[in-house]
Every structure is written in C-alpha cells, then in structure tokens.
Motif scaffolding. Structure first.
Motif, PDB file in Angstrom:
ATOM      1  N   GLU A  55       0.784  -1.166   0.080  1.00 40.15           N
ATOM      2  CA  GLU A  55      -0.001  -0.072  -0.039  1.00 40.15           C
ATOM      3  C   GLU A  55       0.806   1.163  -0.029  1.00 40.15           C
ATOM      4  N   ALA A  56       1.818   1.290   0.632  1.00 42.23           N
ATOM      5  CA  ALA A  56       2.903   2.342   0.825  1.00 42.23           C
ATOM      6  C   ALA A  56       3.638   2.714  -0.467  1.00 42.23           C
ATOM      7  N   LEU A  57       3.776   1.538  -1.192  1.00 45.84           N
ATOM      8  CA  LEU A  57       4.513   1.751  -2.448  1.00 45.84           C
ATOM      9  C   LEU A  57       3.688   2.124  -3.476  1.00 45.84           C
ATOM     10  N   ASP A  58       2.384   1.842  -3.622  1.00 52.19           N
ATOM     11  CA  ASP A  58       1.303   2.240  -4.338  1.00 52.19           C
ATOM     12  C   ASP A  58       0.961   3.595  -4.233  1.00 52.19           C
ATOM     13  N   ARG A  59       0.881   4.166  -2.921  1.00 52.56           N
ATOM     14  CA  ARG A  59       0.811   5.733  -2.503  1.00 52.56           C
ATOM     15  C   ARG A  59       2.133   6.484  -3.052  1.00 52.56           C
ATOM     16  N   PHE A  60       3.171   5.694  -2.931  1.00 50.98           N
ATOM     17  CA  PHE A  60       4.497   6.542  -3.276  1.00 50.98           C
ATOM     18  C   PHE A  60       4.354   6.814  -4.651  1.00 50.98           C
ATOM     19  N   ARG A  61       4.158   5.545  -5.502  1.00 47.96           N
ATOM     20  CA  ARG A  61       4.303   5.561  -7.230  1.00 47.96           C
ATOM     21  C   ARG A  61       3.333   6.753  -7.510  1.00 47.96           C
ATOM     22  N   ALA A  62       2.094   6.921  -6.837  1.00 49.58           N
ATOM     23  CA  ALA A  62       1.095   7.613  -7.456  1.00 49.58           C
ATOM     24  C   ALA A  62       1.376   9.134  -6.831  1.00 49.58           C
ATOM     25  N   GLY A  63       2.218   9.161  -5.877  1.00 49.99           N
ATOM     26  CA  GLY A  63       2.197  10.679  -5.251  1.00 49.99           C
ATOM     27  C   GLY A  63       3.424  11.298  -5.459  1.00 49.99           C
ATOM     28  N   ARG A  64       4.387  10.836  -5.981  1.00 49.46           N
ATOM     29  CA  ARG A  64       5.948  11.201  -5.868  1.00 49.46           C
ATOM     30  C   ARG A  64       5.931  12.255  -7.166  1.00 49.46           C
ATOM     31  N   VAL A  65       6.769  13.445  -7.041  1.00 48.73           N
ATOM     32  CA  VAL A  65       6.770  14.249  -8.075  1.00 48.73           C
ATOM     33  C   VAL A  65       7.226  13.649  -9.405  1.00 48.73           C
ATOM     34  N   GLY A  66       6.683  14.032 -10.282  1.00 52.69           N
ATOM     35  CA  GLY A  66       6.621  13.434 -11.796  1.00 52.69           C
ATOM     36  C   GLY A  66       6.120  14.080 -13.000  1.00 52.69           C
ATOM     37  N   VAL A  67       4.958  14.756 -12.277  1.00 55.77           N
ATOM     38  CA  VAL A  67       4.002  15.597 -13.357  1.00 55.77           C
ATOM     39  C   VAL A  67       4.301  17.109 -12.950  1.00 55.77           C
ATOM     40  N   PRO A  68       4.911  17.796 -13.794  1.00 62.06           N
ATOM     41  CA  PRO A  68       5.034  19.299 -13.520  1.00 62.06           C
ATOM     42  C   PRO A  68       3.801  20.054 -12.920  1.00 62.06           C
ATOM     43  N   ASP A  69       4.138  20.873 -11.589  1.00 60.06           N
ATOM     44  CA  ASP A  69       3.058  21.608 -11.316  1.00 60.06           C
ATOM     45  C   ASP A  69       2.004  20.911 -10.417  1.00 60.06           C
ATOM     46  N   LYS A  70       2.130  19.533 -10.325  1.00 53.89           N
ATOM     47  CA  LYS A  70       0.962  18.686  -9.647  1.00 53.89           C
ATOM     48  C   LYS A  70       1.504  18.479  -7.952  1.00 53.89           C
ATOM     49  N   PRO A  71       0.433  18.783  -7.181  1.00 59.68           N
ATOM     50  CA  PRO A  71       0.765  18.768  -6.062  1.00 59.68           C
ATOM     51  C   PRO A  71       1.182  16.972  -5.596  1.00 59.68           C
ATOM     52  N   THR A  72       1.943  16.786  -4.651  1.00 61.77           N
ATOM     53  CA  THR A  72       2.571  15.659  -4.434  1.00 61.77           C
ATOM     54  C   THR A  72       2.607  15.515  -2.784  1.00 61.77           C
ATOM     55  N   ASP A  73       2.440  13.959  -2.535  1.00 60.66           N
ATOM     56  CA  ASP A  73       2.477  13.834  -1.262  1.00 60.66           C
ATOM     57  C   ASP A  73       3.659  12.530  -0.918  1.00 60.66           C
ATOM     58  N   ALA A  74       4.407  12.608  -1.818  1.00 64.39           N
ATOM     59  CA  ALA A  74       5.730  11.851  -1.750  1.00 64.39           C
ATOM     60  C   ALA A  74       6.954  12.322  -2.357  1.00 64.39           C
TER      61      ALA A  74
ATOM     62  N   VAL B 234      12.079  -1.422   2.240  1.00 63.43           N
ATOM     63  CA  VAL B 234      11.304  -1.799   1.030  1.00 63.43           C
ATOM     64  C   VAL B 234      12.510  -2.775   0.517  1.00 63.43           C
ATOM     65  N   PRO B 235      11.708  -4.017   0.426  1.00 61.69           N
ATOM     66  CA  PRO B 235      12.762  -5.292  -0.431  1.00 61.69           C
ATOM     67  C   PRO B 235      13.489  -4.633  -1.625  1.00 61.69           C
ATOM     68  N   PRO B 236      14.882  -4.967  -1.532  1.00 66.41           N
ATOM     69  CA  PRO B 236      15.345  -4.703  -2.671  1.00 66.41           C
ATOM     70  C   PRO B 236      15.048  -5.047  -3.919  1.00 66.41           C
ATOM     71  N   SER B 237      15.336  -4.534  -4.975  1.00 67.98           N
ATOM     72  CA  SER B 237      15.109  -4.971  -6.482  1.00 67.98           C
ATOM     73  C   SER B 237      15.520  -6.476  -6.707  1.00 67.98           C
ATOM     74  N   ASP B 238      14.703  -7.027  -7.440  1.00 74.18           N
ATOM     75  CA  ASP B 238      15.252  -8.395  -7.796  1.00 74.18           C
ATOM     76  C   ASP B 238      15.579  -8.527  -9.040  1.00 74.18           C
ATOM     77  N   GLY B 239      15.711  -7.354  -9.821  1.00 70.57           N
ATOM     78  CA  GLY B 239      16.434  -7.331 -10.911  1.00 70.57           C
ATOM     79  C   GLY B 239      15.508  -7.885 -12.201  1.00 70.57           C
ATOM     80  N   ASP B 240      14.217  -8.142 -12.192  1.00 66.24           N
ATOM     81  CA  ASP B 240      13.199  -8.718 -13.101  1.00 66.24           C
ATOM     82  C   ASP B 240      12.714  -7.542 -13.888  1.00 66.24           C
TER      83      ASP B 240
END
Length: 383
Positions: free
Chosen positions: A255-274, A353-359
């Motif tokens: 759930e935390a990673l889903d929220r993080f992906r959705a909320g992190r900075v990535g879209v210009p001028d979009k409010p973020t919570d991550a 957060v679990p490390p990347s499994d490289g897949d």
C-alpha cells in the motif's frame, strides 16, 4: 517501524560506536569464533579513532552476548565510555558490522530486526479474555476482561424451563462478547498495536469480531489454534500469529509503495505527497513533513554524504548550507543515518522496502533507495 525505542541514542552527542554481533554456535568452536569476532570489532573501532573507555565498554558488552540468550545476536551502541543501548536482532548479520561515526549506524538494525507490526493477541472464552501485546520487546501483558460467569453452559434437554435457561445462557454469551469487544478496542488503542489476532472457540471469536468497531475489524484476523486456558499455547499458534504479522506487513508495504508511486513528483506543477532523493528528503525532514520514511537497503543514496548539526532537523546536502542552519561545526554523515535520526525524533514511521529483484518489474523504488510519504501535500517548486 516506529523508532521511539531509539530515543536514548539521540539524547546525547557522539561520536558513536556501533557493532552488529553474531554470537555463533554454543560450542567450543563457537566460543573461539566469538572471541575472535570481539577482537576484530574492537580493533576496527580503535583503528577508526574510538576512545579506550568506549572500546572497553563495547568489549564487555559483546563478551556477555551468547547464543542461548541471543541466538540471532545483538547490536550495541556506545558513546562516552558506556553502552547506551543494546538491542536483540531477529536475524543474525551476515558479517560483522562495526564502526565509529558521529551518528549511530541504524539501517542494518532495521534490516535485522523484525519490522513485523505490533500485534495484540486476544485469548477469548465465554467468560472473558486475556490480552497480550507482541512487539519488539517480546510478549507483554496488555490486560484482561471478565464478563458474567453464570450461566455460560447450555443443557441438552427440551424442557420449557431448560429452554428458558438456555436463552439466559445465550444472553450471557452475547453480553460477554460485547464487553470483550469493548475492552479489546480499548486495549488496541492503548497498546499502539497495528493488528489484532483472535484466539479461542470459533463461535466466541466470531461474536467478538463482529462487535468490534469497523476500523479495528479491518485489521483483525482469527486463528483456530490455541485457547484462553493455561497451557494451550503451541507452535501452531505461534506460527499463526507470526504469519498474521508478516501478511499485515506485506500489505502495508504494498500500500505504501502504491501511494508512493502515485504521489511522487513526476508531473510538472502537480501537488505531491511523496518525494525521493536526498535533496528533497533533507528539505522534508527539516520541515517535519515526513510521515513514513522508505528505505531500500541496496540503494546508492544511503551512503551519500550529508551534513548535520546537533539538532536532528539540522540536516543539509552541503556543509555551507548546514552552517546557515545555525551549526558552526557541521559533521559529515551517511544520508540514511541523518534521515533516520530526524525520523525518530519527529515520530515518523520507517519501512524497509525489499531490494529490487532485477526482473524489471519496477520494484526498485524509491530511486536511489530513499523516499518518503509526506504528512501533507505540497506544490513542488517551479523547475
């Protein structure tokens, strides 16, 4: 994971000796390996500049660690000639970790200490319940509740008076279930638990479960193993409780990673919570905006140099910036240690957060290994 138990480490300045120690096996060869490991740890501390009194305190503490009491080992934090905190590990370190630095070395503790959530186990029968808190400090009594003791047993006859008696039994069960649910809700709030596991007869568990407030029901599971009676504990019950904790934690990370992906900075001028990356995180911890700090142990940013002052929110990317925060003599430290100190004193949560499994499935977030969910959204600064 809440870091309040680390508070003693932030009530005083360092430098700090940190040693993650595996006591090996409880035999003659194990004893020899322990002695060699103690020598290696102390030699490392001496080579890195630790004072003699602190090295001696660490040596004494390590010599007292044995496989019988601490099968997975301990971490020892020492400063100023004394051990300030010693904490049991859930998994043994793969190698000896020892260091002398301005801040305690904390990320390995999060990896090697179970970050399974705090669990409130309710042992229920027809007359009441006993509550037990399961957390980092081990099982702890969390109270009990006793309902009406009579009548609680039904009869097998069809006589009218007996049917009336059975109705009274049913009413007693219902009343006791309501009282247990109310007491369980109070114990849940007071214990700081993350989830609840109900133990007991299926009917009794269900009666209590359905009377819990919705918020508590959502984090409550049941197990068929065990009962309230003394001596009813079993390996199956212990595994059921631990599995409930593991599943809760997995869901929480997802759930935390889903929220993080959705909320992190990535879209210009979009409010973020991550946010992710050291500069953004430094700004967030200085403003006490971090709700949950995310750490991926294999991330390159964990070892990135940052600068700190005496106060936990005096964190900067550059030395000159630290001086503008009021610290005349800032010290260089690892980014993860500086951020964890700030998270601990601002009551932020921490998730490994679990490390990347490289897949290539996109699980290698946050980028660089450090990110955060914020307590409130904000408008990113214009590029």
């Amino acid at each position: 994971m809440q870091l309040s138990f680390l508070t003693p480490l932030f009530d005083r300045r360092g430098p700090w000796a940190t040693v993650y120690f595996d006591p090996a096996q409880n035999d003659e060869s194990g004893a020899k390996r322990r002695e060699l490991s103690v020598r290696e740890a102390c030699r490392t501390l001496e080579d890195e500049g630790a004072d003699a009194a602190t090295v001696r305190a660490v040596r004494d503490a390590l010599m007292d660690i044995g496989p019988a009491e601490d099968p997975s080992g301990r971490v020892v934090f020492a400063a100023g000639g004394e051990v300030v905190l010693s904490h049991r590990l859930s998994r043994p370190p793969q190698r000896l970790i020892a260091g002398w630095a301005p801040l305690p070395r904390l990320t390995p503790l999060l990896e090697l200490s179970s970050q399974d959530p705090v669990c409130l186990v309710a042992y229920i029968d027809r007359t009441g319940a006993d509550f037990e808190r399961r957390g980092a400090a081990g099982p702890q009594d969390a109270g009990q509740v006793e309902g009406r003791q009579h009548p609680v047993h039904r009869t097998a006859t069809a006589d009218w008076s007996e049917r009336h008696f059975q109705l009274k039994v049913e009413n007693t069960w219902e009343q006791n279930a309501a009282e247990i649910a109310e007491a369980l809700n109070t114990a849940y709030e007071e214990s700081g638990a993350d989830l609840v596991v109900l133990v007991g007869d299926p009917r009794e568990r269900a009666a209590v479960h359905e009377r819990l407030p919705e918020a508590v029901r959502q984090v409550t599971t049941e197990t068929e193993h065990g009962a309230r009676a003394a001596g009813s504990s079993s390996p199956a019950l212990e595994e059921a409780v631990e599995e409930a904790r593991r599943q809760h934690n997995r869901r929480r990370i997802e759930e935390a990673l889903d929220r993080f992906r959705a909320g992190r900075v990535g879209v210009p001028d979009k409010p973020t919570d991550a946010v992710e990356g050291v500069p953004a995180l430094v700004e967030a911890v200085r403003e006490h905006r971090v709700e949950t700090l995310l750490i991926r142990p294999d991330g390159a940013d964990l070892a990135r140099e940052t600068w700190i002052g005496a106060d936990p929110d005096q964190v900067a990317v550059r030395r000159t910036e630290a001086r503008t925060l009021g610290e005349n003599e800032p010290l260089p430290v690892r980014a993860d240690d500086a951020l964890l100190r700030a998270a601990a004193v601002t009551a932020a949560d921490v998730l490994i957060v679990p490390p990347s499994d490289g897949d290539g499935d996109g699980t290698d977030v946050p980028t660089g290994g450090l990110g955060a969910l914020l307590r409130w959204t904000y408008e990113p600064a214009p590029a």
